[in-house]
Design a protein around this motif. Structure first.
Motif, PDB file in Angstrom:
ATOM      1  N   THR A 128       8.184  39.917   9.779  1.00 42.29           N
ATOM      2  CA  THR A 128       7.629  40.493   8.555  1.00 42.29           C
ATOM      3  C   THR A 128       6.142  40.182   8.380  1.00 42.29           C
ATOM      4  O   THR A 128       5.403  40.993   7.831  1.00 42.29           O
ATOM      5  CB  THR A 128       8.383  39.972   7.315  1.00 42.29           C
ATOM      6  OG1 THR A 128       8.405  38.536   7.329  1.00 42.29           O
ATOM      7  CG2 THR A 128       9.803  40.496   7.297  1.00 42.29           C
ATOM      8  N   ARG A 186       2.550  40.883  13.779  1.00 44.99           N
ATOM      9  CA  ARG A 186       2.788  42.037  14.644  1.00 44.99           C
ATOM     10  C   ARG A 186       2.561  41.618  16.085  1.00 44.99           C
ATOM     11  O   ARG A 186       1.550  40.996  16.410  1.00 44.99           O
ATOM     12  CB  ARG A 186       1.845  43.205  14.290  1.00 44.99           C
ATOM     13  CG  ARG A 186       2.195  43.877  12.971  1.00 44.99           C
ATOM     14  CD  ARG A 186       3.548  44.556  13.049  1.00 44.99           C
ATOM     15  NE  ARG A 186       3.958  45.118  11.774  1.00 44.99           N
ATOM     16  CZ  ARG A 186       4.763  44.501  10.906  1.00 44.99           C
ATOM     17  NH1 ARG A 186       5.198  43.278  11.192  1.00 44.99           N
ATOM     18  NH2 ARG A 186       5.092  45.066   9.788  1.00 44.99           N
ATOM     19  N   LYS A 223       9.299  45.970  16.287  1.00 49.11           N
ATOM     20  CA  LYS A 223      10.180  46.907  15.593  1.00 49.11           C
ATOM     21  C   LYS A 223      11.584  46.908  16.194  1.00 49.11           C
ATOM     22  O   LYS A 223      12.569  47.091  15.482  1.00 49.11           O
ATOM     23  CB  LYS A 223       9.587  48.318  15.645  1.00 49.11           C
ATOM     24  CG  LYS A 223       8.328  48.489  14.821  1.00 49.11           C
ATOM     25  CD  LYS A 223       8.605  48.222  13.337  1.00 49.11           C
ATOM     26  CE  LYS A 223       7.359  48.436  12.497  1.00 49.11           C
ATOM     27  NZ  LYS A 223       7.618  48.114  11.061  1.00 49.11           N
ATOM     28  N   GLU A 266      13.253  43.280  15.250  1.00 46.77           N
ATOM     29  CA  GLU A 266      13.664  43.048  13.869  1.00 46.77           C
ATOM     30  C   GLU A 266      15.016  43.682  13.578  1.00 46.77           C
ATOM     31  O   GLU A 266      15.744  43.224  12.692  1.00 46.77           O
ATOM     32  CB  GLU A 266      12.607  43.578  12.899  1.00 46.77           C
ATOM     33  CG  GLU A 266      12.510  45.077  12.794  1.00 46.77           C
ATOM     34  CD  GLU A 266      11.544  45.514  11.703  1.00 46.77           C
ATOM     35  OE1 GLU A 266      11.121  44.654  10.901  1.00 46.77           O
ATOM     36  OE2 GLU A 266      11.216  46.714  11.656  1.00 46.77           O
ATOM     37  N   GLY A 298      15.948  49.224   9.550  1.00 45.54           N
ATOM     38  CA  GLY A 298      14.960  50.147  10.094  1.00 45.54           C
ATOM     39  C   GLY A 298      14.246  50.935   9.012  1.00 45.54           C
ATOM     40  O   GLY A 298      13.040  51.177   9.085  1.00 45.54           O
TER      41      GLY A 298
END
Length: 548
Positions: free
Chosen positions: A84, A87, A92, A95, A546
């Motif tokens: 969170t 990066r 993506k 997570e 997502g």
């Protein structure tokens, strides 16, 4: 002018409150029965237990809870903060993938890792082959130990902490974190001093959920030979035939579980934070590069790799050579029994959740809140305790009824209740009603009170309002609750082992039986089916993650 909830309270039928309190009474029955059976069993049994195994049971249970608490906290909070607040490559994907181990029962991971890490397993065999070692020339960690059980539980339970911590981090404003960074704090220092205190209620709730699942676990600790209260209850009841000892051990475990439930309630009620800057935008994620990015990807990938990917590979390799036929009549019977129990229990539990939730909405007050709280307590009670608590009173009822029928009509009724699947279904309802209530109440927040008032102005009663207004709006939440309970029942082991009718086995029981006989290749097949079914709610959770 009366508010909508006040008008609803006047018109709510008495049958609704009666049904709600009946559900609450069924949920409280196991706890009351365990307490009565334990206190009426005399002190000789508990004194003997205290002199022999009670200390070992307590020490192992507490140590397991401590290890799982620290492990789930470290992995869950660390992974949630990384995905969170930063990066890095594949963030993506990771997570979402971090939720996948939630589909695995801990005992399934125990079977997979025992196959790989035991003395004849592929890991030690490869080490001996490469290094030229003999059986006594090296030391290797023992997987069948308390530490091994803790690792299995950590790998499947950390998603509870991860999901709640991630949601809390996403809701936090970035102003406080950026202020700490502007004052010279490093990111990890700002996490410890700013983000963690704000997320403490959510993190504590996730850790306590993991702890409750830990003390309820039977399959993992039994297979690894770790003596805890959960294994002690089963051993006393079946192996030793000591009903009083089983009830007194169940009371000890029940007291510990209820203490955790009270602590969770207290911390949730007191730990409240107000952030006046919450409406401001979130702080921009920190972009990691080089070794930092690789390290973050590695740290987030390790729990997914060991909690989902490796177990699936191990189970598939075991299942291919097992010669177990899923289409044989015997296995089709296991699947049919599992699906039947899960379907009936899910439907009954969802119905009970609707009754309690609608009762609390139409008659808000202390009575409704008390009934709902009583129904929620079952989630804090291990399956073995619920099984003993239901078996004691209903077995007595069956015996009294059979004796009366014999004396009056010369007819034997046998085990009318305890010999059927219905007692097992009630145990599932008590155990998982809190999960269904949570999903139902989450959807009920979307139904505005004015909708109830509009329905009544058109002449519809409470039940017609529920059927024609509430249920259509709540359909997604109801399906989610149904699916969660269905999968939980498919994975449940201790209550099923104790309460199932004779020769009525499920996939979980078959996997446990084969693993207990050291037939891990055979246990892999039903375990894979359980995991496949468990992926259904995890996929729903992943879709929600997502979207966020």
């Amino acid at each position: 002018m009366l508010r909508p909830t006040q008008r609803a309270k006047r018109r709510a039928p008495a049958s609704l409150s009666g049904l709600a309190w009946l559900v609450a009474a069924i949920c409280l029955l196991p706890m009351v029965a365990v307490a009565i059976a334990a206190l009426s069993g005399g002190t000789d049994t508990i004194v003997h237990l205290a002199d022999t195994v009670l200390g070992r049971y307590a020490a192992n249970t507490v140590l397991l809870v401590v290890l799982v608490s620290f492990g789930t906290f470290a992995i869950g909070v660390g992974a949630a903060w990384l995905v969170t607040m930063t990066r890095f490559p594949m963030v993506k994907i990771l997570e979402v993938a971090l939720v996948l181990p939630l589909a695995f029962p801990a005992y399934v991971l125990a079977y997979a890792y025992t196959h790989m890490l035991d003395h004849p397993g592929i890991v030690q065999t490869t080490l001996r082959s490469l290094m030229g070692w003999g059986p006594r020339d090296y030391w290797f960690p023992e997987i069948r130990s308390l530490g091994g059980a803790a690792v299995m539980l950590i790998l499947v339970l950390y998603p509870y902490v991860y999901l709640l911590a991630r949601a809390s981090f996403l809701q936090q404003s970035g102003s406080t974190f950026m202020a700490a960074r502007a004052l010279g704090s490093r990111p990890w220092v700002a996490l410890w001093r700013v983000s963690l205190p704000l997320a403490r209620p959510a993190i504590a709730a996730g850790v306590l959920l993991a702890v409750m699942e830990t003390i309820a676990d039977f399959g993992t600790v039994a297979y690894f030979g770790v003596q805890t209260f959960a294994t002690g209850i089963y051993t006393s009841w079946f192996s030793l035939g000591d009903r009083a000892g089983a009830a007194q051990l169940a009371l000890c475990l029940l007291s510990f579980a209820l203490l955790l439930a009270v602590l969770e309630r207290v911390q949730r009620g007191r730990a409240k934070y107000h952030d006046p800057t919450r409406t401001q935008k979130h702080h921009p994620p920190i972009t990691l590069k080089g070794w930092a990015a690789a390290g973050a990807a590695l740290l987030c990938g390790i729990p997914v790799f060991f909690g989902a990917i490796i177990p699936v590979i191990a189970l598939f390799s075991l299942g291919i050579g097992s010669e177990q036929d899923l289409l044989s009549p015997r296995y089709l019977g296991f699947i049919r029994n599992s699906l039947l129990l899960a379907s009936i229990a899910a439907g009954l539990t969802l119905g009970a959740a609707i009754i309690l939730g609608f009762y609390q909405r139409t008659q808000p007050g202390r009575a409704a809140s008390t009934s709902v709280y009583a129904a929620r307590l079952g989630y804090a009670v291990p399956g073995g305790v619920i099984a003993v608590g239901l078996l004691v009173p209903f077995a007595a009822f069956d015996n009294v009824l059979d004796a009366w029928m014999r004396a009056t009509f010369d007819i034997s009724t046998g085990l009318l209740i305890t010999g059927s699947i219905w007692l097992l279904v009630f145990a599932y309802m008590v155990r998982f009603l809190a999960a269904a209530l949570g999903a139902y109440e989450g959807g009920q927040a979307l139904v505005h009170a004015n909708m109830d008032a509009a329905s009544r102005s058109l002449g519809k009663g409470p039940f017609a309002t529920l059927r024609r207004v509430h249920l259509p709006i709540l359909t997604p939440s109801l399906l989610t609750a149904l699916l969660i309970v269905f999968v939980d029942v498919m994975k449940e082991l201790p209550a099923t082992l104790i309460l199932r009718p004779f020769n009525y086995d499920t996939l979980a029981v078959q996997a446990y039986r084969l693993a207990s006989d050291e037939r891990l290749d055979g246990a892999a097949v039903p375990s894979l089916v359980i995991v496949a079914v468990g992926l259904l709610p995890v996929i729903l959770i992943c879709r929600q993650v997502g979207r966020e």
